[in-house]
Design an enzyme around this catalytic site. Structure first.
Site, PDB file in Angstrom:
ATOM      1  N   GLU A  10      55.730  -9.333  78.070  1.00 22.39           N
ATOM      2  CA  GLU A  10      54.890  -9.431  76.877  1.00 22.39           C
ATOM      3  C   GLU A  10      53.855 -10.531  77.135  1.00 22.39           C
ATOM      4  O   GLU A  10      54.217 -11.704  77.275  1.00 22.39           O
ATOM      5  CB  GLU A  10      55.785  -9.786  75.681  1.00 22.39           C
ATOM      6  CG  GLU A  10      55.074  -9.707  74.362  1.00 22.39           C
ATOM      7  CD  GLU A  10      55.977 -10.048  73.179  1.00 22.39           C
ATOM      8  OE1 GLU A  10      56.971 -10.793  73.351  1.00 22.39           O
ATOM      9  OE2 GLU A  10      55.684  -9.583  72.067  1.00 22.39           O
TER      10      GLU A  10
ATOM     11  N   GLU B  63      63.569  -8.890  64.140  1.00 25.08           N
ATOM     12  CA  GLU B  63      62.245  -8.360  64.528  1.00 25.08           C
ATOM     13  C   GLU B  63      61.836  -9.122  65.773  1.00 25.08           C
ATOM     14  O   GLU B  63      61.414 -10.278  65.689  1.00 25.08           O
ATOM     15  CB  GLU B  63      61.236  -8.586  63.398  1.00 25.08           C
ATOM     16  CG  GLU B  63      61.534  -7.836  62.114  1.00 25.08           C
ATOM     17  CD  GLU B  63      61.283  -6.339  62.227  1.00 25.08           C
ATOM     18  OE1 GLU B  63      60.633  -5.900  63.200  1.00 25.08           O
ATOM     19  OE2 GLU B  63      61.770  -5.604  61.354  1.00 25.08           O
TER      20      GLU B  63
ATOM     21  N   CYS C 268      53.155  -9.077  68.019  1.00 23.30           N
ATOM     22  CA  CYS C 268      54.274  -8.347  68.643  1.00 23.30           C
ATOM     23  C   CYS C 268      53.902  -6.894  68.860  1.00 23.30           C
ATOM     24  O   CYS C 268      54.466  -6.226  69.705  1.00 23.30           O
ATOM     25  CB  CYS C 268      55.508  -8.467  67.771  1.00 23.30           C
ATOM     26  SG  CYS C 268      55.168  -8.060  66.067  1.00 23.30           S
TER      27      CYS C 268
ATOM     28  N   LYS D  72      63.204 -21.380  57.689  1.00 21.79           N
ATOM     29  CA  LYS D  72      62.708 -22.311  58.708  1.00 21.79           C
ATOM     30  C   LYS D  72      61.470 -21.697  59.347  1.00 21.79           C
ATOM     31  O   LYS D  72      61.558 -20.688  60.025  1.00 21.79           O
ATOM     32  CB  LYS D  72      63.753 -22.576  59.797  1.00 21.79           C
ATOM     33  CG  LYS D  72      63.377 -23.826  60.597  1.00 21.79           C
ATOM     34  CD  LYS D  72      63.878 -23.840  62.019  1.00 21.79           C
ATOM     35  CE  LYS D  72      63.046 -23.045  62.961  1.00 21.79           C
ATOM     36  NZ  LYS D  72      61.665 -23.541  63.186  1.00 21.79           N
TER      37      LYS D  72
HETATM   38  P1  NAD Z   1      60.290 -17.898  69.150  1.00 21.05           P
HETATM   39  O1  NAD Z   1      61.451 -16.991  69.303  1.00 21.05           O
HETATM   40  O2  NAD Z   1      60.067 -18.932  70.163  1.00 21.05           O
HETATM   41  O3  NAD Z   1      60.325 -18.626  67.747  1.00 21.05           O
HETATM   42  C1  NAD Z   1      60.542 -17.948  66.521  1.00 21.05           C
HETATM   43  C2  NAD Z   1      61.207 -18.892  65.546  1.00 21.05           C
HETATM   44  O4  NAD Z   1      62.477 -19.285  66.065  1.00 21.05           O
HETATM   45  C3  NAD Z   1      60.456 -20.188  65.295  1.00 21.05           C
HETATM   46  O5  NAD Z   1      60.680 -20.595  63.960  1.00 21.05           O
HETATM   47  C4  NAD Z   1      61.125 -21.156  66.242  1.00 21.05           C
HETATM   48  O6  NAD Z   1      60.967 -22.496  65.839  1.00 21.05           O
HETATM   49  C5  NAD Z   1      62.549 -20.690  66.132  1.00 21.05           C
HETATM   50  N1  NAD Z   1      63.393 -21.039  67.276  1.00 21.05           N
HETATM   51  C6  NAD Z   1      63.016 -21.292  68.549  1.00 21.05           C
HETATM   52  N2  NAD Z   1      64.093 -21.583  69.307  1.00 21.05           N
HETATM   53  C7  NAD Z   1      65.158 -21.498  68.488  1.00 21.05           C
HETATM   54  C8  NAD Z   1      66.559 -21.683  68.668  1.00 21.05           C
HETATM   55  N3  NAD Z   1      67.081 -21.982  69.846  1.00 21.05           N
HETATM   56  N4  NAD Z   1      67.364 -21.513  67.593  1.00 21.05           N
HETATM   57  C9  NAD Z   1      66.853 -21.192  66.386  1.00 21.05           C
HETATM   58  N5  NAD Z   1      65.549 -21.007  66.157  1.00 21.05           N
HETATM   59  C10 NAD Z   1      64.714 -21.151  67.190  1.00 21.05           C
HETATM   60  O7  NAD Z   1      59.043 -16.902  69.020  1.00 21.05           O
HETATM   61  P2  NAD Z   1      57.525 -17.303  68.806  1.00 21.05           P
HETATM   62  O8  NAD Z   1      56.999 -17.795  70.098  1.00 21.05           O
HETATM   63  O9  NAD Z   1      57.369 -18.139  67.598  1.00 21.05           O
HETATM   64  O10 NAD Z   1      56.907 -15.870  68.463  1.00 21.05           O
HETATM   65  C11 NAD Z   1      56.536 -14.985  69.433  1.00 21.05           C
HETATM   66  C12 NAD Z   1      57.560 -13.892  69.606  1.00 21.05           C
HETATM   67  O11 NAD Z   1      57.852 -13.308  68.344  1.00 21.05           O
HETATM   68  C13 NAD Z   1      57.054 -12.752  70.451  1.00 21.05           C
HETATM   69  O12 NAD Z   1      58.062 -12.309  71.328  1.00 21.05           O
HETATM   70  C14 NAD Z   1      56.721 -11.682  69.439  1.00 21.05           C
HETATM   71  O13 NAD Z   1      56.721 -10.373  69.949  1.00 21.05           O
HETATM   72  C15 NAD Z   1      57.764 -11.899  68.414  1.00 21.05           C
HETATM   73  N6  NAD Z   1      57.355 -11.344  67.125  1.00 21.05           N
HETATM   74  C16 NAD Z   1      57.972 -10.227  66.686  1.00 21.05           C
HETATM   75  C17 NAD Z   1      57.577  -9.655  65.489  1.00 21.05           C
HETATM   76  C18 NAD Z   1      58.245  -8.421  64.980  1.00 21.05           C
HETATM   77  O14 NAD Z   1      58.056  -8.106  63.823  1.00 21.05           O
HETATM   78  N7  NAD Z   1      59.031  -7.719  65.775  1.00 21.05           N
HETATM   79  C19 NAD Z   1      56.553 -10.236  64.749  1.00 21.05           C
HETATM   80  C20 NAD Z   1      55.945 -11.381  65.217  1.00 21.05           C
HETATM   81  C21 NAD Z   1      56.370 -11.949  66.418  1.00 21.05           C
END
Ligand code: NAD
Length: 489
Positions: free
Chosen positions: A394, A262, A296, A186
């Site tokens: 963040e 992650e 991130c 997804k």
């Molecule tokens: P997010 O957690 O909002 O979304 C990530 C994914 O989860 C998306 O596909 C989103 O549609 C899905 N999602 C959202 N709510 C959900 C739910 N309730 N149930 C299931 N899936 C759900 O994060 P984002 O805004 O897309 O990304 C930014 C965050 O990701 C930041 O905190 C960043 O640090 C982190 N990040 C971490 C890494 C790493 O490798 N550690 C890499 C990139 C981004």
């Protein structure tokens, strides 16, 4: 690529049939779609089918059927297919980069960098696919022999964010496939088109039907709940925010599903008294402003030793004020818009809260006057308080808060005083920098370097930044289970 060619490229992806199952696209069972928005202009790019629980189940059916056949292929065969995927992705990196700059907003240079970084996971894991080792041992008591091997974990549910829409997908798909697993993915609702582009590359590379399936959706929780409740899913690998990671860990608990997480970061960028200031500025421009700060691993808190603070700050302000902000697709742009209105508002709120507590803006890049997108000006802010909202949260945007320090104990207390532990950076003479790096509670530390991401290195965090590692040799192990045979002797 001109705008007409880019539109045609998107049309050829058939976004209204974005539910990708058994190597072909279909509309959502409900017929529902959602818009993908260009963050530089706030106008819709296209409509993408929005998957439901029924689509999630259909994707899982396909993955579960394909799993045994894929696992039975020889490692070399799986590796060759991944290698072809690398070649194809490199060949189409310009198209993919244009697409990423359009739907995500990032500067074209960043997108091109991501396309090659993302492709590299296919090459790296094509090589790891054939290097799965085992063990044969005599136990201390004798009388038996121990044979240890690794097997595919089973069908994997992958959930990825928007900030690196290609690389976060390939960093999971490549090791999962190398290990012999089928996957359901997804993508983030903001960037489903890039994921669709990756599906087409995998099909062309020879990935059999059902091995990789995609369910974009505006109802993220419906998809993850469907997958995690199904006994056929043996692993969930998630990249995204810590709060969503926590809720997925909760969903994984009842069936004790394997998890790889992650999550968010809050990277410190430390410039010591002995640092080469010019090199540290170069490193910070990458660590802070790559991807417009939406990484991130982005430097989130900049700690400057009092002896170099003045020189560093002055040089940093000059560089930041000269940054070119604009649409990602404009080749002149260095910093694109942030991904959506919510992100823009959140970053502005953090800045306002810090200013109310005495923080001061030292420099700012100009914003484009002709674009109505979600732009945030790259800004240098002096922060007097260690508990400033800009240092505690963040930011995920192009704000660069700096804070002075004078002694190492005070520095370490600030650096480690967070529940996050993904990346950090240290600049200074190597001996001092390494000593400090060992004391930093983070999974990755850049030492005199502003970039830690590398497909051949184990990427991941400690504390609430995650569980597990991606890339490197460790990356494939996440997608395997160890099995051992005890042999009577
Ligand atoms: P997010 O957690 O909002 O979304 C990530 C994914 O989860 C998306 O596909 C989103 O549609 C899905 N999602 C959202 N709510 C959900 C739910 N309730 N149930 C299931 N899936 C759900 O994060 P984002 O805004 O897309 O990304 C930014 C965050 O990701 C930041 O905190 C960043 O640090 C982190 N990040 C971490 C890494 C790493 O490798 N550690 C890499 C990139 C981004």
């Amino acid at each position: 690529m001109d705008s007409q060619a880019l539109k045609q490229y998107v049309e050829n992806l058939e976004p209204a049939k974005a539910i990708w199952i058994n190597n072909s696209g279909r509309a959502a069972a409900s017929g529902e779609t959602f818009p993908v928005i260009d963050p530089a202009t706030t106008t819709p790019i296209t409509e993408v089918s929005s998957g439901t629980a029924a689509d999630a189940r259909a994707a899982l059916d396909a993955a579960a059927s394909a799993q045994p056949g894929w696992a039975a292929r020889s490692p070399r065969e799986r590796g060759e297919i991944l290698r072809r995927a690398w070649e194809l992705m490199i060949a189409s990196s310009k198209e993919l980069a244009n697409l990423m700059s359009w739907e995500n907003g990032k500067a074209y240079g960043d997108s091109l960098g991501e396309a090659s970084y993302a492709a590299e996971f296919f090459r790296w894991f094509s090589e790891e696919a054939v290097r799965s080792d085992g063990d044969y041992a005599i136990p201390p008591a004798g009388g038996s022999r121990t044979l240890v091997t690794a097997r595919p974990v089973g069908v994997c549910a992958l959930i990825t964010p928007w900030n690196f829409p290609a690389a976060m997908a390939t960093r999971k798909i490549a090791p999962a496939l190398a290990a012999g697993n089928a996957v359901v993915l997804k993508p983030a609702s903001e960037t489903p088109l890039t994921a669709l582009g990756v599906m087409r590359i995998l099909k062309e590379a020879g990935v059999p039907a059902g091995v990789v399936n995609l369910v974009p959706s505006r109802h993220s929780a419906d998809i993850s709940e469907t997958w995690l409740a199904d006994p056929r899913v043996r692993l969930v690998s998630f990249t995204g925010s810590t709060p969503v990671g926590r809720s997925l860990l909760g969903l994984a608990a009842p069936r004790v599903v394997n998890t790889a997480m992650e999550l968010g970061g809050n990277a410190a960028f430390v410039v010591g008294a002995t640092a080469d200031v010019d090199a540290a500025i170069e490193g910070l421009m990458i660590a802070k402003f790559r991807n417009g700060g939406q990484a991130c691993t982005a430097a989130n808190r900049i700690y400057l030793h009092k002896d170099i603070k003045e020189e560093f700050t002055q040089k940093l302000c000059q560089r930041v004020a000269a940054l070119r902000v604009g649409a990602g697709l404009d080749p002149e742009t260095e910093i694109g818009p942030v991904v959506n209105e919510k992100a823009m508002k959140g970053i502005n709120q953090l800045l306002e809260a810090a200013l109310e507590q005495g923080a001061k803006v030292l420099a700012k890049a100009p914003l484009p006057s002709d674009l109505a997108g979600y732009f945030v000006a790259p800004t240098v802010i002096e922060v007097p308080r260690a508990d400033s909202p800009l240092l505690q949260n963040e930011i995920f945007g192009p704000l660069a808060p700096i804070k002075e320090y004078s002694c190492e104990d005070e520095l370490l207390e600030m650096v480690n005083g967070t529940e996050m532990g993904l990346a950090s950076y240290v600049y200074g003479d190597l001996n001092w920098a390494l000593h400090l790096a060992e004391k930093i509670e983070a999974g990755m530390v850049g030492v005199n370097r502003g970039l830690v991401s590398d497909p051949a290195a184990p990427f991941g965090g400690v504390k609430q930044s995650g569980i597990g590692r991606e890339g490197a040799r460790e990356g494939i192990r996440e997608f395997q289970e160890v099995q051992y045979f005890s042999i009577d002797w």
